[in-house]
Scaffold this active site. Structure first.
Site, short mmCIF file in Angstrom:
data_model
loop_
_atom_site.label_atom_id
_atom_site.label_comp_id
_atom_site.label_asym_id
_atom_site.label_seq_id
_atom_site.Cartn_x
_atom_site.Cartn_y
_atom_site.Cartn_z
N HIS A 184 -6.68 -6.51 0.06
CA HIS A 184 -6.53 -7.52 1.12
C HIS A 184 -5.09 -7.57 1.60
O HIS A 184 -4.81 -7.49 2.80
CB HIS A 184 -6.94 -8.91 0.62
CG HIS A 184 -6.50 -10.00 1.56
ND1 HIS A 184 -7.21 -10.36 2.68
CD2 HIS A 184 -5.38 -10.77 1.56
CE1 HIS A 184 -6.55 -11.31 3.34
NE2 HIS A 184 -5.42 -11.57 2.68
N HIS A 190 -2.66 -7.04 5.59
CA HIS A 190 -1.44 -7.67 6.13
C HIS A 190 -0.34 -6.69 6.52
O HIS A 190 0.44 -6.96 7.43
CB HIS A 190 -0.86 -8.64 5.09
CG HIS A 190 -1.60 -9.93 4.99
ND1 HIS A 190 -1.52 -10.92 5.95
CD2 HIS A 190 -2.44 -10.40 4.05
CE1 HIS A 190 -2.27 -11.95 5.59
NE2 HIS A 190 -2.86 -11.65 4.45
N GLU A 192 -4.66 -14.73 9.28
CA GLU A 192 -5.81 -14.25 8.50
C GLU A 192 -7.02 -13.94 9.40
O GLU A 192 -7.78 -13.01 9.08
CB GLU A 192 -6.21 -15.28 7.44
CG GLU A 192 -5.16 -15.54 6.37
CD GLU A 192 -4.92 -14.33 5.43
OE1 GLU A 192 -4.04 -14.42 4.60
OE2 GLU A 192 -5.64 -13.32 5.54
N SER A 219 -9.82 -6.87 6.29
CA SER A 219 -9.97 -6.36 4.91
C SER A 219 -11.40 -6.62 4.42
O SER A 219 -11.72 -6.39 3.26
CB SER A 219 -8.96 -7.02 3.98
OG SER A 219 -9.09 -8.44 4.04
N1 HBI Z 1 0.31 -16.23 -2.34
N2 HBI Z 1 0.37 -14.04 -3.15
C1 HBI Z 1 0.06 -14.90 -2.15
N3 HBI Z 1 -0.49 -14.43 -1.01
C2 HBI Z 1 -0.80 -15.26 0.01
O1 HBI Z 1 -1.30 -14.81 1.05
C3 HBI Z 1 -0.54 -16.64 -0.13
C4 HBI Z 1 0.02 -17.11 -1.33
N4 HBI Z 1 0.26 -18.42 -1.49
C5 HBI Z 1 0.02 -19.39 -0.46
C6 HBI Z 1 -0.60 -18.80 0.76
N5 HBI Z 1 -0.83 -17.51 0.90
C7 HBI Z 1 -1.00 -19.66 1.93
O2 HBI Z 1 -1.08 -21.01 1.58
C8 HBI Z 1 -0.03 -19.47 3.09
O3 HBI Z 1 -0.58 -20.08 4.24
C9 HBI Z 1 1.26 -20.11 2.81
FE FE Z 2 -3.93 -12.99 3.26
#
Ligand code: HBI
Ligand code: FE
Length: 288
Positions: free
Chosen positions: A128, A133, A174, A193
């Site tokens: 993913h 991303h 997303e 994804s």
């Molecule tokens: N942590 N590893 C990881 N990947 C993410 O996409 C991610 C996260 N923590 C919080 C988060 N995404 C979402 O709350 C974002 O909108 C900040």
């Molecule tokens: Fe994501």
């Protein structure tokens, strides 16, 4: 990690910024084969369903042969837009996630989903994060938007409005769609994804597809465990970047004074591109 109970990653070895060594050599042949299967299935859909910028980034990464070595991909990415990839054990607290984005660092989970999770898993895995991303971080405008989004994170924490900012990420990073001469295309990591949601977001008659509007997205809640009931459509990545340059403080104030909009609804002022019939839910329940 008390705030993240029963997450599956190994958080014991991480640095204070939640990063870990990827240790690329430890992936098994079986895990590389799983990556190749996921990659081949998804890559087949890109020409028809994905934005050209996403296709271009995927081509540059050329990561179909197996689980990518983040150091190698980082070198390629930083030459393009100055972004680097850092390995993390899985979901990390928002504060730290925003802080990484603000430093043009994208956190990539270091483990891959299990064989029985091919079609769906709750937490983001390396497929993913990387497949979904990383390609758009090669696009200069989107790369700048993602850093700006990260910078907004610190401000939102101070204002206590992270929940509103996270909606923008959810819908526009997303699960975003973009209008092109070739029709609507997907660019969001969450859909690209996922084979099922890639098709669903473009072809299915169930979801609403609305023109992007910053204030509208800030008011719209979402569910994390099913396809989206509403997708928002950009005219360009510039549009998203320009919208995110605005001062969000007054927008947060306004949003907090208005009732939340649930993802199934259409409200006055919406610029509707396709009005959904909401049929997915009963189709899903019948299939169950
Ligand atoms: N942590 N590893 C990881 N990947 C993410 O996409 C991610 C996260 N923590 C919080 C988060 N995404 C979402 O709350 C974002 O909108 C900040
Ligand atoms: Fe994501």
């Amino acid at each position: 990690m008390d705030s993240y109970p029963n997450l599956r990653g190994d958080y014991s070895q991480m640095a204070t910024d939640y990063t870990i060594a990827q240790d690329w050599a430890r992936y098994t042949e079986e895990e590389h084969a799983r990556w190749r299967m996921l990659y081949a299935r998804q890559a087949k859909l890109l020409k028809r369903f994905a934005a050209q910028e996403f296709i271009d980034g995927t081509a540059t990464l050329d990561a179909g042969d197996g689980i990518p070595d983040l150091e190698i991909a980082s070198a390629r990415l930083s030459r393009a837009t100055g972004w680097r990839l850092v390995a993390v054990p899985g979901l990390i607290p928002e504060t730290d996630f925003f802080a990484h984005l603000a430093r043009r660092q994208f956190p990539v989970t270091n483990w891959i989903r299990k064989a029985d999770e091919i079609d769906y898993l709750v937490e983001p895995d390396i497929f993913h994060d990387f497949f979904g991303h990383v390609p758009l971080l090669f696009n200069p405008v989107f790369a700048d938007y993602m850093q700006l989004y990260g910078e907004k994170g610190a401000e939102a924490e101070k204002l206590g409005t992270s929940k509103i900012l996270v909606r923008l990420y959810w819908y526009m990073v997303e699960f975003g769609l973009i209008r092109t001469d070739g029709g609507l295309k997907a660019y969001g990591a969450g859909m690209l994804s996922s084979a099922a949601e890639t098709r669903f977001s473009i072809e299915d008659k169930s979801p609403n597809r609305l023109r992007f509007d910053l204030k509208r997205v800030m008011r719209t809640s979402y569910k994390i465990d099913d396809f989206q009931e509403t997708y928002f459509v950009l005219d360009s990545f510039d549009e998203l970047f320009e919208a995110t340059r605005r001062d969000f403080a007054p927008l947060y104030e306004l949003t907090q004074r208005q009732p939340e909009i649930t993802p199934d609804r259409i409200v006055a002022g919406d610029r509707v591109i396709t009005l959904g019939d909401g049929s997915w839910k009963q189709r899903r329940d019948q299939a169950a």
